[in-house]
Design a protein around this motif. Structure first.
Motif, mmCIF file in Angstrom:
data_model
loop_
_atom_site.group_PDB
_atom_site.id
_atom_site.type_symbol
_atom_site.label_atom_id
_atom_site.label_comp_id
_atom_site.label_asym_id
_atom_site.label_seq_id
_atom_site.Cartn_x
_atom_site.Cartn_y
_atom_site.Cartn_z
ATOM 1 N N PRO A 127 9.720 -19.740 30.047
ATOM 2 C CA PRO A 127 11.007 -20.371 30.365
ATOM 3 C C PRO A 127 11.107 -20.868 31.816
ATOM 4 O O PRO A 127 10.536 -20.271 32.722
ATOM 5 N N VAL A 128 11.828 -21.969 31.977
ATOM 6 C CA VAL A 128 12.213 -22.450 33.296
ATOM 7 C C VAL A 128 13.731 -22.254 33.367
ATOM 8 O O VAL A 128 14.439 -22.672 32.460
ATOM 9 N N VAL A 129 14.223 -21.610 34.414
ATOM 10 C CA VAL A 129 15.665 -21.387 34.522
ATOM 11 C C VAL A 129 16.251 -22.392 35.506
ATOM 12 O O VAL A 129 15.932 -22.368 36.696
ATOM 13 N N ALA A 130 17.077 -23.311 35.000
ATOM 14 C CA ALA A 130 17.766 -24.264 35.860
ATOM 15 C C ALA A 130 19.091 -23.628 36.273
ATOM 16 O O ALA A 130 20.005 -23.492 35.465
ATOM 17 N N LEU A 147 19.703 -12.809 40.098
ATOM 18 C CA LEU A 147 19.332 -13.393 38.805
ATOM 19 C C LEU A 147 17.924 -12.955 38.400
ATOM 20 O O LEU A 147 17.693 -12.564 37.253
ATOM 21 N N CYS A 148 17.001 -12.988 39.367
ATOM 22 C CA CYS A 148 15.636 -12.491 39.107
ATOM 23 C C CYS A 148 15.709 -11.067 38.585
ATOM 24 O O CYS A 148 15.099 -10.732 37.567
ATOM 25 N N ARG A 150 18.109 -9.473 37.070
ATOM 26 C CA ARG A 150 18.670 -9.384 35.718
ATOM 27 C C ARG A 150 17.693 -9.880 34.655
ATOM 28 O O ARG A 150 17.761 -9.473 33.496
ATOM 29 N N LEU A 151 16.799 -10.786 35.041
ATOM 30 C CA LEU A 151 15.844 -11.346 34.075
ATOM 31 C C LEU A 151 14.523 -10.575 34.058
ATOM 32 O O LEU A 151 13.589 -10.939 33.340
ATOM 33 N N GLY A 152 14.451 -9.531 34.880
ATOM 34 C CA GLY A 152 13.230 -8.729 34.902
ATOM 35 C C GLY A 152 12.116 -9.353 35.722
ATOM 36 O O GLY A 152 10.940 -9.060 35.512
ATOM 37 N N LEU A 153 12.471 -10.253 36.645
ATOM 38 C CA LEU A 153 11.493 -10.855 37.546
ATOM 39 C C LEU A 153 11.630 -10.175 38.898
ATOM 40 O O LEU A 153 12.735 -10.088 39.426
ATOM 41 N N TYR A 154 10.528 -9.740 39.462
ATOM 42 C CA TYR A 154 10.601 -8.988 40.702
ATOM 43 C C TYR A 154 11.001 -9.903 41.858
ATOM 44 O O TYR A 154 10.327 -10.876 42.138
ATOM 45 N N PRO A 155 12.146 -9.610 42.537
ATOM 46 C CA PRO A 155 12.550 -10.442 43.671
ATOM 47 C C PRO A 155 11.548 -10.290 44.830
ATOM 48 O O PRO A 155 10.805 -9.319 44.828
ATOM 49 N N PRO A 156 11.538 -11.194 45.806
ATOM 50 C CA PRO A 156 12.476 -12.299 46.031
ATOM 51 C C PRO A 156 12.228 -13.506 45.121
ATOM 52 O O PRO A 156 11.111 -13.727 44.664
ATOM 53 N N TRP A 160 9.132 -17.055 42.562
ATOM 54 C CA TRP A 160 9.249 -17.550 41.179
ATOM 55 C C TRP A 160 9.678 -19.007 41.136
ATOM 56 O O TRP A 160 10.450 -19.410 40.266
ATOM 57 N N GLN A 161 9.204 -19.807 42.061
ATOM 58 C CA GLN A 161 9.702 -21.180 42.153
ATOM 59 C C GLN A 161 9.294 -22.064 40.983
ATOM 60 O O GLN A 161 9.857 -23.137 40.805
ATOM 61 N N GLU A 162 8.326 -21.609 40.179
ATOM 62 C CA GLU A 162 8.004 -22.372 38.966
ATOM 63 C C GLU A 162 8.904 -21.956 37.810
ATOM 64 O O GLU A 162 8.875 -22.534 36.736
#
Ligand code: GDP
Length: 197
Positions: A127-130, A147-148, A150-156, A160-162
């Motif tokens: 997925p790409v999140v706009a 947002l990262c 909440r989506l389970g993506l490790y910040p910062p 995750w710019q892609e």
């Protein structure tokens, strides 16, 4: 041909973004959620199209059963076309997405956006999140990091710019998304070519 699908709750700015991506003007129907059929657009060549899927989640004047049906239709469309879908764009409203996710979570529900993000991953679509309406967001980095999380993506979020693309569709500021999609296209083309090696 290659297909990019746009999914998201109603009123997040999906139609506005679609217009910016494709240059096509079309009737949004005035009322959120009324565009229930997939709309196809050519972009970057004849073999390529964007599909705007119906908005889901709360819509004033639309009853619960109907809303569930819309979401089921969206899920079915993506499942049936997963083979040819090279990117799934989850459009969210940057101003309200965290509050909405947290409210659903607090009620013991799975938030639609989180569910849709994982659903796309499950069917093999990265997925790409706009993250739209960034013009209304003051604490940009904090919001995107949340947002990262909440989506389970490790910040910062900058890692995750892609995947995480802050945009303001209304002003035509969608460069981050176009860049991320460009990466997906090139990747898809490379894979296509590798099939013949
Ligand atoms: P859809 O229901 O997801 O297709 O949403 P629309 O494209 O119809 O947009 C819903 C509302 O959000 C409209 O009033 C748009 O003008 C507004 N909108 C869309 N994009 C942006 C944006 O980037 N910033 C702001 N502030 N408003 C936006």
């Amino acid at each position: 041909g290659d297909e990019v699908v746009l999914v998201g709750r109603s009123n997040v700015g999906k139609s506005t973004l679609m217009r910016e991506l494709t240059g096509h003007r079309f009737d949004t129907g005035g009322k959120p959620g009324v565009t229930r059929q997939p709309n196809h657009y050519d972009w970057a060549g004849p073999d390529f199209m964007f599909t705007d899927l119906p908005g889901f989640g709360f819509m004033s004047g639309v009853e619960e059963g109907k809303r569930e049906q819309i979401k089921t239709d969206v899920v079915r469309y993506v499942e049936e076309n997963a083979e040819q879908i090279i990117a799934g764009v989850l459009v969210v409203d940057g101003k309200s997405v965290i509050d909405i996710i947290d409210r659903h979570q607090a009620n013991g529900d799975i938030p639609h956006d989180v569910e849709m993000f994982h659903f796309l991953q499950d069917v093999g679509i990265d997925p790409v999140v706009a993250v739209n309406k960034m013009d209304k967001v003051d604490d940009r980095d904090e919001r995107l990091n949340d947002l990262c999380d909440r989506l389970g993506l490790y910040p910062p979020w900058q890692q995750w710019q892609e995947t995480i693309c802050p945009i303001t569709a209304k002003n035509g500021s969608i460069g981050t998304l176009e860049e991320a999609l460009g990466d997906r296209f090139r990747e898809a083309k490379r894979e296509e070519l590798l099939q013949f090696v």
